[in-house]
Design an enzyme around this catalytic site. Sequence first.
Site, mmCIF file in Angstrom:
data_model
loop_
_atom_site.group_PDB
_atom_site.id
_atom_site.type_symbol
_atom_site.label_atom_id
_atom_site.label_comp_id
_atom_site.label_asym_id
_atom_site.label_seq_id
_atom_site.Cartn_x
_atom_site.Cartn_y
_atom_site.Cartn_z
ATOM 1 N N ASN A 157 0.779 -1.342 0.079
ATOM 2 C CA ASN A 157 0.212 -0.051 -0.044
ATOM 3 C C ASN A 157 0.715 1.362 -0.106
ATOM 4 O OD1 ASN A 157 -2.380 -1.810 0.781
ATOM 5 N ND2 ASN A 157 -1.278 -1.789 2.701
ATOM 6 N N GLU A 163 8.430 -5.255 -0.971
ATOM 7 C CA GLU A 163 7.585 -4.087 -0.855
ATOM 8 C C GLU A 163 7.817 -2.643 -1.136
ATOM 9 O OE1 GLU A 163 4.721 -5.680 -0.942
ATOM 10 O OE2 GLU A 163 5.538 -7.684 -0.154
ATOM 11 N N GLU A 211 4.762 -7.734 -10.091
ATOM 12 C CA GLU A 211 5.362 -8.737 -9.577
ATOM 13 C C GLU A 211 6.550 -9.496 -9.833
ATOM 14 O OE1 GLU A 211 4.431 -8.593 -6.585
ATOM 15 O OE2 GLU A 211 2.531 -8.147 -6.458
#
Length: 874
Positions: free
Chosen positions: A267, A300, A322
């Site tokens: 996020n 991340e 990814e």
Amino acid sequence: MRTDTPQPVRLVDYRPPAFLIDEVRLDFDLIPTATRVKARLSVRRDGAAGEPLVLNGERLKLISVAVDGRVLATSDYEVDAEFLRIPNVPDAFVLETEVEINPQANTALEGLYMSGGRFCTQCEAEGFRKITYWPDRPDVLSRFTVRLEADKAFHRLLSNGNLMEAGEMPGGRHYAVWNDPFPKPCYLFALVAGELDVLEDSLVTMSGRTVDLRIYVDPGMAPRAAYAMDSLKRSMKWDEQAFGREYDLDLFMIVAVRDFNFGAMENKGLNIFNASLLLADEATATDLDYERIEGVVAHEYFHNWTGDRITCRDWFQLCLKEGLTVFRDQSFSGDMRGHAVQRIKDVKALRARQFPEDQGPMAHPVRPNSFLKIDNFYTATIYEKGSEVIRMLKTLIGAEDFRRGMDLYFERWDGHATTVEAFIECFAEVTGRDLSNFFAWYEQAGTPRVTIASRYDADKRTLELDLSQSTPPTPGQPSKRPLPIPVALGLLDSDGRTMAFDYEGAATDQAVIVLDEARKRVVLSGVDSDPVLSALRGFSAPVVMTTDAPPKDRYVALAADPDLFNRWEAGQDLARDLILARAAGKPDEIAEERYAEAVGRALSDQASDEAFKALILALPSESDLALAMRPADPQAIHAARDALRLRMALHLDDMLKRLHIGLQESGEFSADAAAAGRRALRNAALELMAINPRGDVVERAAGHYQASGNMTDAMGGMQALMLAGGEPFAEALSDFYARWKAEPLVIDKWFALQARDQGEGALGRVMGLTTHPAFDAKNPNRLRALVATFGAGNPAAFHDPSGAGYRFLADQILMVDGFNPMIAARLVDPLAGWRRYLPELGALMRAELVRIAGHEGLSKNVYELVTRALAESA
Ligand code: B3K
Ligand code: ZN
């Protein structure tokens, strides 16, 4: 049984969004059982006039909906379990909705839910629709302003971006307002509210800006976030140096939660982590935990550019973020910990997870064409093979052009949602090359088989290589085309010295041959003697390669190949052939001795490091071996592998003892790669000794466990005691439990260890553990520790000839599907490969899949996987 037949989503049906939302304001009134969410969307039509506005929304109680301030009557819109449709909307307007949701009752852990008494969110891929009505697709990018209001007991109120305002409210409540200046898709939205401690730090970026770094954890746990913080700072600096990417907000936050469906989530500005991938200290975390924390924190963080600033147009493009981000984190880890060892570990993981996928019903291209639930496609193919594809691209065009292509990609697509084609186009442009045949790597499923036959001509001093490739059919793709496969190779003489040769007119000691047709002949000249071929160096392509080289060449490579990957690979190939010969009833004891001796020499090599030696000492896993045996017989593999281990243990006994004594640490604990390598080798030596559990070995293992000053060694001792079994193991188990019962992450290890137990009666004990008071199927970490570890990591017990292992897993899948379909689906995989096993086992596995498929109210997630596994074409 499901009464409906869910319809797949297909890539060819992609249409741009009919409406865009430039700005959104969200107001959360956070109450665990009845949270109110008000949304104010600035909507703009981007598609054809007259189309209705269609928003996703699931499990939402609609309170009100208004267009440009006018509250709509129920006759003005349609709402069902999945959508809100509003016909007759203007071309630009403000939509206001209010909904109520129940985070406390959210056991699927998707959308807004409670974990450890705190609010947290998980929206990727399609969880935002469980929070508010929204076009839940990644190509709608909006600027979010978020107001959170809650009881002051929920001390921290966090969301994406920068904190704009915070204050007290009457009635013991408080609020905070966050603004994220970067437009983002809703899957990157996050909020967290609750009691948390924080570890704070800061970093000055390449342009001189100071960024505040905060890691939020359970009260009392802040010291355990130190390694994650250090990893974060190293990642931020690395991305500046390796890719020229600077962090963009003034604040970067990570929150650790206990209940999380997978590893971590990128996020924007507010990463949320499974606590197991964030918290570490020497007493509670193993070296593997440290390694994974470093890699996942980096992963991340790297998503900030490859994922957040540039995102995916649709979920078929998942590998765009990814595969690329895995490639980036693997490169980072290689720089941190050494490239050879990192490469071997990455390839081991690829073979353990992606190769079986390619051989089973879930085989799909790196960019799939259709799905029922995108959650089922967060696979090793998208992630790990996706990374391999990027690695090959870099090999094919060279590091400099690769960097120029990445620079162009960042420049051109920043702030947009895009496609894999657009990404590859950047590299085609900077190199002026036609990369259309390379694109087949994204479209074609399956692991290519490459064979190399070589012929040396002493008169001409040439080595002729005949290379060929073929890819077996996969579901929906019966015939395959040739792919461009980079084969890096070098030559050794019979003493293992590097030999130079001429290729394409230049003298070299390593070349990359691109095999881009079904067959190709290549001639290397200037070759002084009949060489040992070292091909596919560094695992230059994700293929299965066989050569016609005799075993003696592998011994040369195992002793001396300067390419450490191939040195390790030579040992693995030798071991695999020995184990499979034994499993087929044709043991070659002389060759087994010779192998043990060669491993002994590799262990005495002063020049190589311990982490590498630990890898040399480990035999191929039972699942790897099962892939190489048709039909696979797990019990025969288990017995044959143990027999080879026993031979090694006997042959290497003195050396193993010396390693175990000589590598004992004294002094301060260090988590660095060198110290971890020493512990890995020492534990591997102990584990190998324990295959032959004489009294002195059991004593040694018990002493190792008792004297352990860190979790790596404690687990190493337990593992060895488990192999020996009996009372000493039982004692260690209860000692360990008593000592760590208040530490959930450590108790997960206690369950996982027992799930891997291959001793007599292990299956019954594993089943018994599901009634242990500390077992909690609702906590994904605990469930994975016991059930997933058993299914994937204990083939001998799982494939019990009675079928009881299969029945146990199927029961667990059905039980978990009732409250967390995403997690239930992740358990299906061990059953899905039923066609690869002995017919009597396959039939029992299939019967369990049929039983699952017939279950009333089965989720779409599990339905998709079991129907694929049962389909005729697989
Ligand atoms: N992007 C997330 C994965 C989301 C999985 C959703 N089922 C973590 C990652 O790959 O970094
Ligand atoms: Zn990722």
